[in-house]
Scaffold this active site. Structure first.
Site, PDB file in Angstrom:
ATOM      1  NE  ARG A 118      -3.239   0.609  -0.705  1.00 15.75           N
ATOM      2  CZ  ARG A 118      -3.755   0.770  -1.886  1.00 15.75           C
ATOM      3  NH1 ARG A 118      -3.465   1.738  -2.643  1.00 15.75           N
ATOM      4  NH2 ARG A 118      -4.391  -0.287  -2.322  1.00 15.75           N
ATOM      5  CG  ASP A 240       0.266  36.872  -6.573  1.00 14.90           C
ATOM      6  OD1 ASP A 240       0.326  35.708  -6.812  1.00 14.90           O
ATOM      7  OD2 ASP A 240      -0.505  37.311  -5.705  1.00 14.90           O
TER       8      ASP A 240
END
Length: 301
Positions: A118, A240
């Site tokens: 897993r 930004d």
């Protein structure tokens, strides 16, 4: 750690040269913590049903199309669980894969294979999803100078794997954490009282502490870009949430004096247009926080 297989455990010895965060210590710490989370006081399903001396094999099946990532990490996980597991690698990190491909086989103590299964799948599925999306977006930058960057918008305690996957997919790692680069973002600038005081305080801090760290400043307007240019003494300017028109204006204003990074809300639909403005870097947080994992399976054969 697997119980009942009479193996030496956690024998980590394979050195990794680059990137700098992929140290043997960091990889081993990540794998041990992840195994401890999953195993607890024992893999009781395996201990209850599989004899201690049983040996078997399994293969990593690809059930999706994309870019494979995490093969090298799988080697480390299997070795950490049981150094005597034997992995035969058929495909490498970065390989383009499709449904039906087999990435590797693993053979040895059946309990060890089941216990490692897993963690190997969880890491490889997410890493492959990140590498696939990174490769896709990088392809959209063809014909421009822009390079694709990741961000710190990563899963806690899984950053090492996520940034590694970005590299495998052809992207570029931005800073790894808060310690290896100075980024003066909007809140830093606002708390410091503006662009100039933020940069000047940063230089004083670096001189006082003797640190040599690159400085990036986030800007929200062309006026803030101009303020950064007036102060100087930095290494990169982030633009930004600016649209293409503002980005082109910023590129013309900076005129190559500093590398420019476009950031904020950039998507598959807009990234090519952003790259065409002439910026040097494009950072996309979605590379690591909203990708679809690749479908992989570890099956006995």
């Amino acid at each position: 750690m697997v119980q009942g297989c009479n193996r030496a455990v956690f024998c980590y010895f394979c050195p990794v040269q680059t990137p700098p965060y992929l140290t043997p210590e960091a990889l081993s710490a990540f794998i041990r913590t992840a195994l401890a989370e999953d195993i607890g006081d024992g893999d009781h399903s395996t201990l209850a049903s599989i004899p201690a001396d049983a040996r078997n094999r399994a293969q990593l099946l690809v059930k999706d199309a994309g870019v494979l990532a995490g093969v090298e990490l799988a080697h480390f996980i299997f070795r950490e669980v049981d150094p005597e597991l034997h992995v035969t690698q058929l495909l490498s990190d970065g390989a383009r894969v499709q449904h039906g491909d087999v990435a590797f086989t693993v053979e040895g103590c059946a309990r060890s294979i089941l216990t490692a299964e897993r963690l190997v799948l969880n890491c490889m599925q997410r890493m492959s999803g990140i590498a696939t999306q990174t490769a896709h977006l990088t392809g959209l930058l063809a014909g421009t100078k822009a390079r694709l960057l990741d961000t710190r918008k990563t899963t806690p305690n899984f950053r090492l794997c996520e940034k590694w996957a970005v590299l495998i997919g052809g992207g570029v790692n931005h800073r790894y954490g808060l310690f290896d680069m100075i980024m003066l973002k909007d809140n830093h600038v606002d708390y410091a009282g503006g662009i100039r005081p933020a940069i000047e305080a940063t230089h004083q801090y670096l001189a006082k502490t003797g640190r040599k760290l690159a400085i990036e400043v986030e800007t929200r307007t062309i006026s803030e870009v101009q303020q950064v240019l007036e102060v100087g003494g930095i290494d990169r300017i982030m633009l930004d949430n600016m649209g293409p028109t503002q980005l082109r204006e910023a590129v013309a204003l900076v005129a190559g004096r500093y590398p420019l990074e476009a950031s904020g809300g950039i998507t598959e639909q807009t990234i090519a247009e952003v790259a065409a403005t002439g910026v040097d870097f494009i950072s996309v947080g979605a590379l690591t926080y909203s990708v679809r994992s690749l479908d992989l399976s570890l099956k006995a054969f």
